[in-house]
Design an enzyme around this catalytic site. Structure first.
Site, PDB file in Angstrom:
ATOM      1  N   GLY A  59      17.085   5.874   3.550  1.00  0.00           N
ATOM      2  CA  GLY A  59      17.087   5.613   2.099  1.00  0.00           C
ATOM      3  C   GLY A  59      16.880   4.236   1.667  1.00  0.00           C
ATOM      4  O   GLY A  59      16.236   3.394   2.516  1.00  0.00           O
TER       5      GLY A  59
ATOM      6  N   GLY B 250      18.233   1.648   4.234  1.00  0.00           N
ATOM      7  CA  GLY B 250      17.733   1.615   5.536  1.00  0.00           C
ATOM      8  C   GLY B 250      16.098   1.361   5.517  1.00  0.00           C
ATOM      9  O   GLY B 250      15.830   0.446   6.216  1.00  0.00           O
TER      10      GLY B 250
ATOM     11  N   ARG C 109      32.805   5.900 -15.230  1.00  0.00           N
ATOM     12  CA  ARG C 109      32.823   7.151 -14.835  1.00  0.00           C
ATOM     13  C   ARG C 109      34.375   7.785 -14.421  1.00  0.00           C
ATOM     14  O   ARG C 109      34.570   8.735 -14.906  1.00  0.00           O
ATOM     15  CB  ARG C 109      32.076   7.306 -13.472  1.00  0.00           C
ATOM     16  CG  ARG C 109      30.703   7.287 -13.726  1.00  0.00           C
ATOM     17  CD  ARG C 109      29.909   7.235 -12.531  1.00  0.00           C
ATOM     18  NE  ARG C 109      28.289   6.921 -12.970  1.00  0.00           N
ATOM     19  CZ  ARG C 109      27.507   6.478 -12.087  1.00  0.00           C
ATOM     20  NH1 ARG C 109      27.549   6.937 -10.880  1.00  0.00           N
ATOM     21  NH2 ARG C 109      26.186   6.403 -12.545  1.00  0.00           N
TER      22      ARG C 109
END
Lengths: 119, 123, 662
Positions: free
Chosen positions: C46, C49, C334
């Site tokens: 991702g 990485g 959030r």
């Protein structure tokens, strides 16, 4: 992708992002090409098993941006060569790829890639 | 467990690995809800296959929101199924009717050899 | 409180603003000739990485990258929608490195490490520069400059974006940098490979055991260092916005081999997701936080109101976020927004068939945009329809793909009706404990991105995950890894017939045989769904002592049942998705227990961790800074046993205060 679907820039030392001004229309067009998800539907839909839509989307994205212009010629030559070597077929402009693309990537990208390839 | 009222017949390509020959198998998808995604319908079918001691259908999938590009399937002769502009994982069962027969194949292309069932080697 | 002697965060001395600059300039280097003989394994492809692997390969290290998908470009970073934060102050609205640092610490409810967060804010600007240089097509203004939008928990516009597909564009940027190195032979790519365990020799991590998912064959890979960039563990809840394959296995295996697990109970529940529609549901889909720029959240003022939303007049609507938090309104962080939605639904004001949803309404802003467009186009006295049509075009350009996605899933048109949304598991702030160098408590083993616990405290702000993943990969690890590898230049590559490799592989093989031979009666998903329900009910948005104790007992029973009665069809030596899932779910069950233990131990509420016993009269989270201003780092000490180590959090630059968005 390894054959040239990139801008040759190492990590670090990039100039301030707003030093490169890009017209909104070009940025939007580059984004639309870059929306490709690499699913392979275009190749699967093509009677010639051509990967032109996929490859042209990457070539177009980078050809539309000033960052990508410098290597544009080599990129298109290398990526097309790689595509041929991997056994993908030729494009005969049937448009099946565009019709089946889940991200509605446009055939215009193939036209743009051909232009980049020839000139 | 029943989820909805749709019953469908699936004809799905089964192939053990890239060397063996494949064939179509017929499966019944029962109690399908129109709110399910196509892949969730496959989950239901696989769950019942496992419960019956049979081998489930192998297919590639990951994000299930139309962006990772893994859910490669030919559905009724079209990549990603009958609707325009979406991937298989975004296709919902409300696009089909009760009693329909659905044919599911892996990507049809010599460039993409089958690894197993609907899973192909793209890269 | 003093930190545990086992936890040395290695935070550099000096003033906060100078720590990173000074450290970066004095950290040990490895000369180019030596880099060529040093091998680094990167697990996961991702943002963290791919950016780490590309950067380390550019520097000259020999790099190997593994991913379980068929290509690194599929990693779940690709699904991130809204944007990436950076303290550029391009909008001239008062942004600065300090403000991004401050917002992140406050957003994390004062449970993150100051030095790491400041470093993150410092490198945030470089990330945008780097991505633009790579050709990432960020959204732009007509003048050609980069465009920004707002995200929760801040009052400036610092979020860079590419429509609702920012993660995709950033990942493809990092992927192209990675592919460039693959093309040059500097990176070896192993797709459809899953890490099964780490290999330790003399206390140091020296490699991994991986499974080739196509052939089922186990492989041994040596590395002087191993980087785990394997994302978060939200799928412990079964239903989450994570990809189906996202899992905890790599970091859990590392944990069992000695890497401490930091703050496992800190989970982010994202307020704006498409609600669950039935028990067939396999995953939940996020509607980007960027929608809260232009969407207003409301429920009817009357309980159990069954009218269509468009038929409910303005004065009978409760815009509860604007009412409770006038300063931040719809843009509260959030955790706050999620709890407020739950509160309204629990009190009987929810909407939709399940009554477990609230409205996210774009009508007011569509009209506002329409009026602006009409003025721009010199239209005098445009009709209401004309205004709404023009407004819709603007909304479509900003959020078109999200609106389409919503329509696909629900069958409803969000241009006509407000969206129905409800909170869902989205991100895990917890992860492997790492020091300032991103090294875990196992020498030579690193964790980057969501896989570590590092920067977000008890709640992450929107658009900060992409920032952290790329910061770790492009700008932190390339420097900090030198501190370790400079000491390893004399270590020759260890042959993989070394007994540590042989033993680790045998253990993995034994576990596979065990799973295949249970031949029970229930599918892996059956156990996963049960685990998910326990976790969501008792360790989700609200937690309490009694529920957590119950959950721990239930999970222990579930674990026993799993190992007696799971059915894994097929063979081990072929592509076998059920076997892959079985491994992952077995690890999720163990992790679930630790999450509940951690949540039970933390007798306070902070960020995403809300203990019902600890709240203010208005229902806000009530921290206990005296007792709990620490990172909980758990050490594995055998089957179901975990020892707690504490890293004290010291706030030298920010005054710790009650968190208010009112």
């Amino acid at each position: 992708m390894a054959a040239g679907g990139f801008v040759s820039v190492n990590t670090g030392n990039a100039k301030d992002a707003n030093n490169i001004l890009i017209p909104k229309d070009d940025a939007d067009a580059a984004f639309n090409a870059a929306a490709c998800i690499g699913c392979g539907a275009c190749v699967a839909a093509c009677k010639n098993a051509s990967a032109m839509l996929f490859v042209s989307a990457k070539v177009s994205q980078l050809a539309l941006l000033p960052q990508g212009k410098i290597e544009a010629k080599n990129r298109v030559l290398n990526m097309v060569k790689q595509m041929d070597e991997e056994g993908f077929g030729n494009c005969t402009n049937t448009g099946a790829c565009e019709a089946e693309c889940p991200k509605e990537i446009s055939l215009e990208n193939i036209a743009r890639m051909n232009r980049e390839y020839l000139y | 467990m029943s989820h909805g009222n749709m019953n469908l017949t699936l004809k799905v390509w089964k192939q053990k690995n890239k060397n063996e020959r494949g064939r179509f198998e017929t499966y019944q998808a029962k109690g399908i809800s129109p709110d399910m995604s196509f892949l969730e319908m496959f989950d239901v079918v696989n769950e019942s296959l496992i419960n019956e001691g049979k081998e489930p259908i192998a297919f590639d999938h990951d994000c299930r929101e139309g962006i990772c590009g893994m859910c490669s399937m030919y559905i009724n002769g079209r990549p990603h199924g009958p609707k325009e502009g979406i991937t298989t994982c975004q296709l919902h069962m409300r696009s089909f009717k009760d009693g329909d027969t659905i044919v599911v194949e892996p990507w049809r292309s010599a460039a993409f050899p089958v690894i197993k069932d609907l899973v192909v080697d793209i890269f | 409180m003093a930190s545990s002697p086992k936890l040395n965060a290695k935070i550099p001395e000096g003033a906060l603003e100078n720590k990173w600059t000074k450290y970066r300039s004095t950290v040990h280097l490895v000369n180019p000739a030596n880099k060529r003989s040093l091998e680094v394994i990167v697990v996961g492809s991702g943002l963290a990485g791919a950016s780490a692997a590309a950067s380390l390969a550019e520097m000259g290290y020999k790099v190997k990258v593994l991913c379980f998908q068929d290509s690194p470009r599929r990693a779940h970073s690709i699904a991130a929608q809204g944007g990436i934060n950076a303290a550029k102050n391009y909008q001239n609205d008062g942004d600065s490195i300090y403000r991004l640092f401050y917002d992140t610490i406050k957003g994390g409810d004062y449970r993150a490490r100051e030095a790491n967060v400041h470093r993150l804010a410092e490198v945030s600007g470089n990330i945008i520069d780097q991505c633009v240089a790579q050709g990432v097509p960020f959204a732009r203004e007509y003048g050609g400059t980069l465009s920004n939008r707002s995200f929760g928990g801040t009052q400036v516009q610092r979020t860079f974006y590419a429509a609702g597909q920012t993660g995709q564009q950033l990942l493809l940027g990092a992927y192209s940098a990675l592919q460039r190195q693959v093309g040059m032979g500097a990176v070896q790519l192993l797709a459809r490979h899953e890490m099964m365990d780490i290999v330790k020799i003399d206390g140091k991590c020296r490699g991994i055991i991986a499974r080739d998912l196509v052939t089922g064959k186990l492989e041994r890979h040596f590395g002087h260092a191993v980087l785990l960039c394997t994302g978060g563990y939200g799928n412990v809840f079964y239903l989450s916005t994570n990809a189906m394959g996202s899992n905890v296995t790599a970091i859990w295996k590392a944990h069992k081999k000695g890497a401490f697990f930091g703050n496992p109970c800190y989970t982010q529940i994202h307020p704006t997701c498409i609600p669950v529609s039935g028990d067939h549901q396999s995953k939940l889909t996020l509607m980007s936080e960027s929608l809260r720029n232009d969407g207003r959240i409301w429920v009817p003022k009357k309980q159990g109101d069954t009218r269509k939303p468009t038929e409910i007049p303005e004065d009978e609507r409760d815009y509860y976020l604007e009412r409770r938090y006038p300063a931040f309104g719809n843009l509260v962080p959030r955790d706050v927004a999620s709890r407020a939605a739950k509160e309204r639904c629990d009190a009987g004001y929810g909407v939709g068939a399940s009554k477990m949803a609230v409205y996210l309404d774009f009508a007011a802003n569509t009209e506002r945009y329409g009026k602006i467009q009409a003025t721009k186009l010199n239209l005098h006295n445009p009709s209401k329809e004309e205004i709404m049509r023009l407004g819709k075009e603007v909304v479509k350009e900003k959020y078109g793909n999200l609106f389409d996605m919503y329509k696909q899933i629900t069958g409803e048109d969000p241009y006509e009706l407000p969206m129905r949304i409800y909170p869902a598991v989205h991100y895990t702030m917890g992860g492997l404990w790492v020091d300032y160098n991103l090294m875990t408590t196992v020498e030579g083993l690193y964790a980057l991105g969501e896989a570590n616990f590092s920067d977000h405290g008890a709640n992450r702000l929107g658009a900060s995950a992409l920032m952290q993943g790329l910061a770790d990969g492009y700008f932190v690890i390339p420097y900090t890894i030198g501190e370790y590898l400079s000491e390893e230049i004399r270590t020759k590559a260890i042959p993989t017939d070394n007994e540590a490799f042989v033993k680790a592989e045998a253990e993995v093989q034994e576990r596979i045989s065990k799973l295949m031979n249970i031949k029970g009666t229930k599918s892996v998903d059956y156990f996963h769904k049960r685990l998910g329900k326990i976790m969501w009910d008792k360790c989700g948005m609200a937690r309490n002592k009694e529920g957590l104790n119950w959950a721990i007992a239930e999970i222990r029973k579930l674990k026993e049942e799993f190992w007696k009665d799971v059915r894994v069809p097929g063979e081990a030596n072929e592509l076998n998705p059920e076997l892959e899932k079985a491994h992952r779910v077995a690890d999720f069950i163990e992790l679930g227990e630790l999450m509940c233990i951690d949540a039970l131990d933390r007798n306070e509420s902070c960020g995403g961790h809300f203990r019902e016993e600890y709240q203010t009269e208005e229902g806000e989270a009530l921290r206990d800074d005296e007792k709990y201003a620490y990172v909980a780092a758990w050490e594995y000490s055998g089957e179901g046993n975990f020892n707690l180590h504490k890293e004290e959090l010291k706030y030298e630059n920010i005054k710790i205060a009650a968190r208010s968005y009112k």
